[in-house]
Every structure is written in structure tokens, then in C-alpha cells.
Design a protein around this motif. Structure first.
Motif, PDB file in Angstrom:
ATOM      1  N   TYR A 218       0.839  -1.202   0.000  1.00 53.53           N
ATOM      2  CA  TYR A 218       0.000   0.000   0.000  1.00 53.53           C
ATOM      3  C   TYR A 218       0.871   1.247   0.000  1.00 53.53           C
ATOM      4  CZ  TYR A 218       1.139  -0.055   4.994  1.00 53.53           C
ATOM      5  OH  TYR A 218       1.816  -0.082   6.193  1.00 53.53           O
ATOM      6  N   SER A 219       0.295   2.363  -0.466  1.00 49.84           N
ATOM      7  CA  SER A 219       1.075   3.586  -0.429  1.00 49.84           C
ATOM      8  C   SER A 219       0.722   4.387   0.802  1.00 49.84           C
ATOM      9  CB  SER A 219       0.869   4.413  -1.699  1.00 49.84           C
ATOM     10  OG  SER A 219      -0.481   4.690  -1.882  1.00 49.84           O
ATOM     11  N   THR A 220       1.747   4.950   1.413  1.00 46.64           N
ATOM     12  CA  THR A 220       1.537   5.834   2.543  1.00 46.64           C
ATOM     13  C   THR A 220       1.583   7.260   2.005  1.00 46.64           C
ATOM     14  OG1 THR A 220       3.870   6.183   2.974  1.00 46.64           O
ATOM     15  CG2 THR A 220       2.866   4.224   3.947  1.00 46.64           C
ATOM     16  N   ASN A 221       1.206   8.240   2.807  1.00 53.54           N
ATOM     17  CA  ASN A 221       1.317   9.612   2.295  1.00 53.54           C
ATOM     18  C   ASN A 221       2.611  10.271   2.773  1.00 53.54           C
ATOM     19  OD1 ASN A 221       0.644  10.179   4.935  1.00 53.54           O
ATOM     20  ND2 ASN A 221      -0.859  11.762   4.418  1.00 53.54           N
ATOM     21  N   ASN A 222       3.559   9.438   3.140  1.00 50.51           N
ATOM     22  CA  ASN A 222       4.876   9.912   3.561  1.00 50.51           C
ATOM     23  C   ASN A 222       5.676  10.348   2.326  1.00 50.51           C
ATOM     24  OD1 ASN A 222       7.592  10.066   4.169  1.00 50.51           O
ATOM     25  ND2 ASN A 222       7.535   8.413   5.672  1.00 50.51           N
ATOM     26  N   PHE A 223       6.082  11.612   2.280  1.00 52.93           N
ATOM     27  CA  PHE A 223       6.815  12.091   1.102  1.00 52.93           C
ATOM     28  C   PHE A 223       8.262  12.463   1.451  1.00 52.93           C
ATOM     29  CE2 PHE A 223       4.619  15.617   2.981  1.00 52.93           C
ATOM     30  CZ  PHE A 223       5.448  16.710   2.861  1.00 52.93           C
ATOM     31  N   ASP A 224       8.774  11.817   2.466  1.00 52.09           N
ATOM     32  CA  ASP A 224      10.150  12.068   2.892  1.00 52.09           C
ATOM     33  C   ASP A 224      11.105  11.324   1.957  1.00 52.09           C
ATOM     34  OD1 ASP A 224      12.477  12.526   4.275  1.00 52.09           O
ATOM     35  OD2 ASP A 224      12.103  10.925   5.736  1.00 52.09           O
ATOM     36  N   THR A 225      11.319  11.857   0.772  1.00 52.09           N
ATOM     37  CA  THR A 225      12.131  11.148  -0.223  1.00 52.09           C
ATOM     38  C   THR A 225      13.414  11.897  -0.558  1.00 52.09           C
ATOM     39  OG1 THR A 225      10.837  12.223  -1.950  1.00 52.09           O
ATOM     40  CG2 THR A 225      10.191  10.000  -1.335  1.00 52.09           C
ATOM     41  N   VAL A 226      13.730  12.922   0.229  1.00 55.89           N
ATOM     42  CA  VAL A 226      14.941  13.694  -0.047  1.00 55.89           C
ATOM     43  C   VAL A 226      16.087  13.111   0.768  1.00 55.89           C
ATOM     44  CG1 VAL A 226      15.924  16.002  -0.105  1.00 55.89           C
ATOM     45  CG2 VAL A 226      13.460  15.702  -0.341  1.00 55.89           C
ATOM     46  N   LYS A 227      17.029  12.476   0.088  1.00 64.78           N
ATOM     47  CA  LYS A 227      18.093  11.767   0.796  1.00 64.78           C
ATOM     48  C   LYS A 227      19.451  12.163   0.235  1.00 64.78           C
ATOM     49  CE  LYS A 227      14.920   9.235   2.767  1.00 64.78           C
ATOM     50  NZ  LYS A 227      14.654   8.951   4.143  1.00 64.78           N
ATOM     51  N   LEU A 228      20.457  11.947   1.058  1.00 65.68           N
ATOM     52  CA  LEU A 228      21.815  12.187   0.584  1.00 65.68           C
ATOM     53  C   LEU A 228      22.273  10.995  -0.256  1.00 65.68           C
ATOM     54  CD1 LEU A 228      23.509  13.777   3.716  1.00 65.68           C
ATOM     55  CD2 LEU A 228      22.513  14.908   1.739  1.00 65.68           C
ATOM     56  N   GLN A 229      23.289  11.246  -1.073  1.00 67.07           N
ATOM     57  CA  GLN A 229      23.757  10.225  -2.003  1.00 67.07           C
ATOM     58  C   GLN A 229      24.162   8.920  -1.303  1.00 67.07           C
ATOM     59  OE1 GLN A 229      23.706  10.007  -5.190  1.00 67.07           O
ATOM     60  NE2 GLN A 229      25.288   8.543  -5.791  1.00 67.07           N
ATOM     61  N   ASN A 230      24.714   9.034  -0.081  1.00 66.13           N
ATOM     62  CA  ASN A 230      25.161   7.803   0.591  1.00 66.13           C
ATOM     63  C   ASN A 230      23.998   6.883   0.970  1.00 66.13           C
ATOM     64  OD1 ASN A 230      24.422   9.764   2.507  1.00 66.13           O
ATOM     65  ND2 ASN A 230      25.489   8.661   4.124  1.00 66.13           N
ATOM     66  N   GLU A 231      22.775   7.419   0.897  1.00 68.76           N
ATOM     67  CA  GLU A 231      21.610   6.588   1.220  1.00 68.76           C
ATOM     68  C   GLU A 231      20.950   6.022  -0.038  1.00 68.76           C
ATOM     69  OE1 GLU A 231      19.222   8.513   4.702  1.00 68.76           O
ATOM     70  OE2 GLU A 231      20.285  10.125   3.675  1.00 68.76           O
ATOM     71  N   LYS A 232      21.580   6.260  -1.192  1.00 69.36           N
ATOM     72  CA  LYS A 232      20.932   5.909  -2.459  1.00 69.36           C
ATOM     73  C   LYS A 232      20.453   4.463  -2.521  1.00 69.36           C
ATOM     74  CE  LYS A 232      21.894   5.433  -7.384  1.00 69.36           C
ATOM     75  NZ  LYS A 232      22.534   5.987  -8.581  1.00 69.36           N
ATOM     76  N   PHE A 233      21.323   3.527  -2.149  1.00 63.31           N
ATOM     77  CA  PHE A 233      20.956   2.120  -2.308  1.00 63.31           C
ATOM     78  C   PHE A 233      20.301   1.521  -1.073  1.00 63.31           C
ATOM     79  CE2 PHE A 233      24.390   2.734  -5.419  1.00 63.31           C
ATOM     80  CZ  PHE A 233      23.690   2.381  -6.555  1.00 63.31           C
ATOM     81  N   SER A 234      20.335   2.269   0.040  1.00 66.78           N
ATOM     82  CA  SER A 234      19.789   1.688   1.259  1.00 66.78           C
ATOM     83  C   SER A 234      18.390   2.208   1.584  1.00 66.78           C
ATOM     84  CB  SER A 234      20.738   1.979   2.430  1.00 66.78           C
ATOM     85  OG  SER A 234      20.895   3.371   2.563  1.00 66.78           O
TER      86      SER A 234
END
Lengths: 292, 363, 166
Positions: A218-234
Motif C-alpha cells: 500500500y502507499s503511505t502519504n509519507n513524502f520524505d524522499t529527499v536523501k543524501l547520495q550515501n543513502e541511495k541504495f539503502s
């Protein structure tokens, strides 16, 4: 205030224009708070120190992107906007796609989304500015930067980060099949399955949730998608789906989800059903009940 | 003395990447136009044949985010034509609702970009803020500001209830008021008219020969709106919904902007009518159809004009061939007529006046 | 204009013959499918379209064993006329000199399928980067990706899987 403004230059490397359209909204609609930052849009890449890059990098854009990068003066920061810029998203593995952009330039901040909300783009730019400030002071990019802009909310129905309810998932792989951007992988393990959703490949379309027969994803309405490059794959959602042990024969089996049983046993009382046995044992039990 | 001028491929005034190589005389009048395309070519016609029919519901949506509803819409119409299925009436209505919402938002975005490039800051802000009302509407009902993910084979993925119908009606009324006011403001702004009237002219004759569609055609006095010429979906079932197209003879940037205002107002009328008279019933067919071998050509009216899909299937889960033509594909050639003989400084504004969708065009 | 009228206009001008099919969608819109046996008669059809003040909407091509099928989609005031032909030698007769609106459609067939529209006024590439060989859509999987033997998806996901925390 006498600090010179951050000079922003946007490069579209072949996006569907969603991110670019929303970038315009971010830049010119007051509620997205860009006006509170000290940013200026510039016409020449030579003057800029904050790059916003969208798109999966088409082969025709590649040489131009390289040329533009060579004109940059250090220090500068790079913000990738949109899922395509991070992992090529839905366009990956086409003959015409040479990205993602981090093959050619060091990206600092990634903003996933398809397209991301202007709120997220603004946050990405804010984090980009933060990275730039640190770089100018000769410091390294940190491992994490806390949320900078506050007061943003998303409507209840917003299709944000996907999540999985492991208890009702049966690893039927429908989500994997309908996902257009290969953001979901289900792997078999010894005692069950591992269900991974990679948010940086997800195009937030909700196809998986719509077609899921049990409502597990299901989709949540969480839009916290701004991450630093070191978190790209995790930046992952990992669900563990365990097999059960049949109380009758002791074999491992995938318990049927209540959603599927509800569809299959419309006229029967579900409560009477013995759910702790595997399908083979249930068949035998049913046979005995009817014929023995 | 002619001078070489290049614009792009990456430039703040270009929403999407394209490379102009122009020649201009001493008065900065363009004497030669050369455009280099292909920066947004993602090889999508190859990609769609590697993805199944469910995945393509979304991949077609990502052709372009401004007409992102029309692509899956037309694609499912083609698949449904091959499968020979008739979808529920309520689903037809819900498809049209989504379509007119997108059309309004898309046209408003184009007008904001136009006023931005014409350096009419106040008009731009007003237009963009009006668009925000549509963006909020889309996000609250469909979950995303650009890609609504509405269509599926045999119907739609969403439904409306009394509450959401009211939200749509309220928003439409509010937007309509503001759009009427905006149209007046555009007309009353002498500085805006100075920059757009008589600029980037596409004469009727050239428009016919090049085969332009959508607001570009309407700005040059041609009506080939698919909703009227070859109605589909609810536009065919309820002919009174077909837009009363506004035509202009001038063929300039201003006329095209005004044609878009006409489109927006009609879109809002259709939207209000459809949500007020929603038929009862299912939103999709429970049984998903098998798509047999076959081929179909289907078209719809996107915000920029005619969108046509060719689909060929062989009974498997993936298309054998899918090809689509978007309005900008033909409207683009008209640019050369418009730009030639005009000022270099008007080039990006003229480009914007055809509402170019390069991602649609280059796929 | 009706499909019958259009048929009358081309009837006696295509000696090697053609097939005409009509299809109608559930909304009542008619379309014509014309399949010509000899590709050069595309010019006759294009002239007829021009006489009816029609336009070329787009053209599609696809590969069929060792030949290519090309389909032109025309519009005459709301009616779609599809013209289908086959070519075994990767050339077609360009109709762009007759119908300007076919310009881009034919150029795209050239770069995507390496089928040459003979007589086309332009030689420039349209969308395809010069770094890529023309005819990309003739292959099921593009050559460059195949040579790598592994897809970008595999490469990225192998990195993702290293990060999975259980």
C-alpha cells in the motif's frame, strides 16, 4: 545580509518534463518557501554553483552534460530531482538511456518521486544549499542532514512511499509483475521470502497496490524522499514473509491470506477453516470429510 | 551581416532540452532556423514492447507529464478495441473527468510559462496560482500532482463520492471565476498584447498544409478537435458535452493563448456537467480481458491536440508494436514558419506558444 | 467525405490492385484499411489524400521476418485512412513531396528501421543520437545492451541487495 545568493542552474537530461514543470511551480509559487532561500536562477552554467538535474540521461544529452560539467567552478553542489535522475526509473535499460547521472557527476542530494512534490524539490534545494555551504567551508558532506523545511503536509490520498503489510502478503509476485520500473524484488530464502521495495526506483504510481490481491502492499502519504547520495541504495522497504509449519504433516507452507480465502470461500464460514495446515493436508481433510 | 545564434540545449527559458541554431541579421531578425532534436528521446517505443499490458498503463503515462492522462487513456482505448470490450458507463464518465482536469491544469501551465517568458510577472503569478488550485485537487483525489494513474483496462482505478464531487465542483467554480478574470487581464494588458499580437504568425494556409492540431490549429482558424470530429468515450455518448471550440484567425501568439482560454472554459463546463450527472454502476469490469491478436488505431484530443495510438498485439502479454503520434510532432514544423522573420528575443516565447511537449514528441 | 468516395477516387489508378477493409469502433467512428500490393502506389493514395485536403497524421513500421510493413495513417476531416504496404528491400517511395505532413513520420521510419524513404527532401537525423546506429527498432533487444550481457537493472539491484538489513 550580504552573503551572495546561491546560483542555480537546471539541466533536463531527458525527463518526461514532470520534474521540470514542478520545478517551475516550486520556484514561483510562494507557499513552497523557495523565496525564503537566498537562491537566484542563472542563465549560464559557468556562474552557477548549484545544479539541479532531472531525467535519466539520454544518449544525446550525455556529451552536452559533460561539456556543461566541465565549465563548473568548484565548489558546487548537485541535486538530482526525480526517480529517473537517481536510477533511470521507468526508462532504465532502453537503448537510448546512458544514466543515471551519477556515472558522470558526483551527486549530493537525491529527490525521489515521479514527479516529487514541490515541497520535496524545495527541501532538496535546501539540502543542496546546506551541502554547498559545508563545501565552501572546506568540510565534508555529512552522512545525514535533518529535515530543513517545516510545515508541509500531504493529503491523505497522496501516493508516497510504499509499504508492505508482511502478515497478509503471500509473495504471489503480482506487484513484481505489474511494477513498471522494477522497484520490487521478491527473493526466496530458506524459510520464506524477502520482499524489497527500492524507493529510488519507484515511480509512485500505485499500480502494485491497485493490483495486489490481498491489499498487502500500500502507499503511505509519507513524502520524505529527499536523501543524501550515501543513502541511495539503502533507501528500502524490506518485508520478511515467513513460511508456516503445517500442524499436520510438519512441512513448510505459505499460509493463505485471509483476503484470498475470503474470495475462495464465499459461502463457507471462514472461522471453521483450519488455517494451520498446508494445502495438501487440507485437500486430504476435505476428501475425508466428504467421502470417508 | 548575418550572425549565428544558438539557444540551448540546456537553458532556463527552455522547459525541455532542445537546441536552436539560428541566423539573424543586424536587426536581430531571424533569417534561418535550424533545430536539433532528440535530447528527450528515451527509446520508449522499444520499451513498451518489453513491458506487459499492466506495466504499460504507467509507462505510457510517463511519456509526458503534461498530457499524462491522455496517453494511457488512448492506449487502453486501443487495447479495448482489440479485445472488443465495452466498459461501464460510469467508467467512461470518470475517464472524461480526469481528462478535463488535466486539460485545465496543462493549459494553465502553458499560459503561466507564456507570461513568464513575456516578462509579465504579475500575470504569471496569477496564472500559476490558479493552476495550483487544480494541482491541489489532483493531489487530494488522485494522489499525485501530475500523474493521476487513472486508467486501467476495462475502466478506471478510482471512484468519486458525494464529497469528492463537491470538491471538484467547488474547485471548478473557483477556477472558472479566476480564469474569466485572467482572460480579461490578458486582454487589458497593453504591454502583454504588444509582445504577443502579430508575433509568431502561422497563416491559415500553412497551418492546413503542415497539418497542425489543437489550440495551435484553433489559433489559425482550423477546428480539428477530435472530440468534435471523431468523438469517443462520453463525448460520443453525450454529444452535448462536445466542446464549442473557439476559433481565431490571427494565428499569432496572442490568438493561441486566447484559444487556450477557450479550451479551459469548455473543459470546466464539461467537468462540471459530467460530475453533476455521474451515471451509476461499476468503475471497471471484474473480469480482466485477454488481449487477442489484432491491431487498432485510436485517437483522442490531448491538451495540445490530436493524439493517435497504433497498437498491434499477438495474443501474448506484451504489445508487438505500439506507436503514437502526439500533437507537437506535427505542430513542431509550424515553428519554422512562425520564427522566420521574427525577432531572436521572441524565439523562446514563440516556441512556448505551440505548447511544445518535447518528451511526447521524441519519446 | 465517405470511405466510398475515397475508394472511387483511387479505384482505377492502382493496376496491381488493393484490399479495402472498413472498421467501426463502438462509438461509431469509421476507418478504412487499404493494403496495396505494390508499394509505389502509395503515391497514388497520397495524391488522393491531398485532393481531399487531408493530411498525413503519422506512419508506423514494423519488421516481419525479412521484410518491413509500413502503415501510413491519414486523416480527411475526421475519417482515418490507413494505408498498409510491404517492402522487401528496405526502401519506400517518399510521399513527403506530395504531403508535407509526412515529413517527420518518414524520417523516423528511416532512423528507427533503416528503411529509406526515397525522394525525401531531408537527410538529417530526427531524434536518434549519431552515437547509435540507425535501425534500432529492428532488434528485439538493442545491440549495445546485449553486448554488456547484464542489464542496468541487475547492476543497480546487486548494489541494493548488499544494503538489505534483516
Amino acid at each position: 545580509m550580504s552573503t551572495p545568493p546561491v546560483k542555480l542552474f537546471r539541466i533536463n537530461t531527458g525527463s518526461c518534463n514532470g520534474c521540470d514543470v514542478e520545478f517551475v511551480a516550486t520556484a514561483f509559487v510562494d507557499k513552497f518557501q523557495i523565496s525564503s532561500m537566498n537562491v537566484e536562477l542563472v542563465e549560464n552554467v559557468e556562474e552557477s554553483n548549484l545544479l539541479v538535474i532531472t531525467g535519466p540521461l539520454t544518449s544525446k544529452s550525455e556529451s552536452f552534460l559533460k561539456k556543461y560539467i566541465s565549465k563548473l567552478k568548484k565548489p558546487y553542489a548537485v541535486v538530482g530531482v526525480g526517480t529517473c535522475s537517481i536510477s533511470c526509473g521507468i526508462f532504465r535499460d532502453s537503448y537510448s538511456i546512458n544514466g543515471p547521472i551519477d556515472k558522470f557527476i558526483d551527486v549530493n542530494v537525491n529527490v525521489a518521486g515521479c514527479p516529487p512534490r514541490p515541497e520535496s524539490i524545495a527541501e532538496g534545494i535546501a539540502k543542496g544549499i546546506k551541502v554547498l555551504e559545508l563545501k565552501s567551508e572546506g568540510e565534508e558532506t555529512p552522512q545525514k542532514i535533518e529535515q530543513i523545511l517545516i510545515g508541509f503536509e500531504a493529503p491523505k490520498k497522496f501516493r508516497g512511499r510504499m509499504s508492505l503489510n508482511e502478515t497478509i502478503c503471500t509473495a504471489c509476485r503480482t506487484c513484481e509483475t505489474v511494477c513498471p520500473s522494477t522497484a520490487i524484488k521478491i527473493t526466496k530464502t530458506q524459510n520464506g521470502f524477502i520482499h524489497n521495495i527500492w524507493h529510488n526506483s519507484c515511480c509512485y504510481c500505485g499500480n502494485c497496490a491497485f493490483f495486489c490481491p490481498t491489499g498487502a502492499i500500500y502507499s503511505t502519504n509519507n513524502f520524505d524522499t529527499v536523501k543524501l547520495q550515501n543513502e541511495k541504495f539503502s533507501d528500502l522497504n524490506t518485508g520478511i514473509i515467513n513460511l508456516s509449519t503445517c500442524s499436520s504433516c510438519g512441512e513448510s507452507y505459505m499460509p493463505p491470506s485471509s483476503g484470498l480465502l475470503g474470495k475462495a470461500y464465499i459461502h463457507n464460514n471462514l472461522k471453521k477453516l483450519n488455517k494451520s495446515i498446508c494445502s495438501k493436508c487440507r485437500k486430504e481433510e476435505n476428501f475425508k470429510r466428504m467421502y470417508a | 551581416m548575418s550572425k549565428q545564434i544558438t539557444i540551448g540545449p540546456f537553458h532556463p527559458e527552455l522547459e525541455e532540452s532542445v537546441y536552436f541554431k539560428l541566423e539573424a541579421d543586424e536587426n536581430r531578425v531571424v533569417t534561418k532556423v535550424n533545430v536539433i532534436n532528440g535530447f528527450i528521446h528515451r527509446g520508449m517505443e522499444s520499451l513498451v514492447t518489453k513491458k506487459n499490458f499492466m506495466q504499460n498503463l504507467i509507462l505510457t503515462e510517463r511519456v509526458c507529464s503534461l498530457c499524462s492522462n491522455n496517453h494511457p487513456f488512448t492506449y487502453v482505448l486501443a487495447a479495448e478495441k482489440i479485445a472488443g470490450v465495452q466498459i461501464p458507463l460510469r467508467a467512461e464518465a470518470l475517464r472524461v473527468v480526469a481528462d478535463e482536469v488535466k486539460r485545465t491544469a496543462s493549459d494553465l501551465f502553458n499560459l503561466s510559462m507564456l507570461t513568464h517568458l513575456a516578462h509579465e510577472h504579475d500575470l504569471m503569478k496569477d496564472t500559476l496560482n490558479t493552476r495550483e488550485l487544480m494541482q491541489d485537487l489532483k493531489e487530494s483525489i488522485w494522489g499525485n500532482r501530475m500523474d493521476m494513474s487513472v486508467n486501467q483496462l476495462t475502466g478506471v482505478k478510482y471512484d468519486l463520492n458525494d464529497e469528492t464531487v463537491k470538491t471538484i465542483l467547488d474547485t471548478a467554480t473557483k477556477v472558472e471565476e479566476r480564469v474569466l478574470k485572467l482572460r480579461e487581464d490578458y486582454n487589458n494588458s497593453t504591454s502583454f498584447k504588444d509582445k504577443t499580437v502579430g508575433v509568431g504568425v502561422l497563416p491559415h494556409k500553412d497551418a492546413l498544409e503542415i497539418g497542425v492540431t489543437g489550440p495551435v490549429a484553433r489559433g489559425s482558424g482550423i477546428n480539428n478537435d477530435v472530440r468534435v470530429k471523431a468523438p469517443y468515450s462520453l463525448y460520443a455518448i453525450r454529444p452535448e458535452l462536445q466542446p464549442k471550440v473557439t476559433l481565431f484567425e490571427e494565428g499569432d501568439v496572442f490568438a493561441r493563448a486566447m484559444a487556450r482560454f477557450g479550451d479551459i472554459l469548455e473543459a470546466l463546463r464539461i467537468l462540471k456537467d459530467v460530475v453533476s450527472n455521474l451515471p451509476d454502476g461499476k468503475t471497471y469490469l471484474e473480469k480482466r480481458p485477454h488481449i487477442p491478436a489484432g491491431e487498432a488505431v485510436v485517437r483522442t484530443e490531448a491538451p495540445r491536440g490530436e493524439l493517435i495510438y497504433y497498437l498491434k498485439t499477438d495474443g501474448s502479454q506484451k504489445p508487438v508494436r505500439m506507436r503514437w503520434k502526439v500533437p507537437t510532432f506535427t505542430n513542431w514544423e509550424a515553428l519554422k514558419v512562425m520564427i522566420l522573420g521574427d525577432k531572436v528575443d521572441n524565439v523562446t516565447m514563440i516556441l512556448n506558444s505551440i505548447d511544445p511537449c518535447i518528451s511526447c514528441t521524441e519519446r | 467525405m465517405s470511405i466510398e468516395e475515397f475508394n472511387n477516387a483511387i479505384k482505377n489508378k492502382i493496376p496491381s490492385g488493393y484490399e479495402l477493409k472498413e472498421d467501426q469502433d463502438s462509438y461509431g467512428n469509421s476507418q478504412a484499411w487499404i493494403t496495396i500490393r505494390e508499394k509505389k502506389y502509395a503515391l497514388v493514395v497520397a495524391n488522393a489524400i491531398k485532393a481531399f485536403k487531408g493530411r498525413c497524421v503519422v506512419a508506423t513500421a514494423y519488421k516481419e521476418q525479412n521484410s518491413h510493413v509500413v502503415i501510413y495513417h491519414f486523416d480527411i476531416d475526421g475519417v482515418i485512412i490507413n494505408l498498409q504496404l510491404k517492402t522487401n528491400d528496405s526502401t519506400i517511395y517518399s510521399i513527403t513531396p506530395i504531403l508535407k505532413s509526412a515529413d517527420w513520420a518518414e524520417r523516423e521510419i528511416r532512423e528507427m528501421y533503416s528503411v529509406e524513404p526515397v525522394g525525401h527532401p531531408s537527410n538529417d537525423r530526427l531524434f536518434l543520437d549519431y552515437g547509435l546506429a540507425k535501425g534500432v527498432l529492428n532488434e528485439y533487444i538493442s545491440l549495445s545492451k546485449m553486448q554488456m550481457g547484464v542489464s542496468d537493472t541487475d547492476i543497480l539491484w546487486s548494489k541494493v541487495k548488499k544494503e538489505v538489513k534483516l
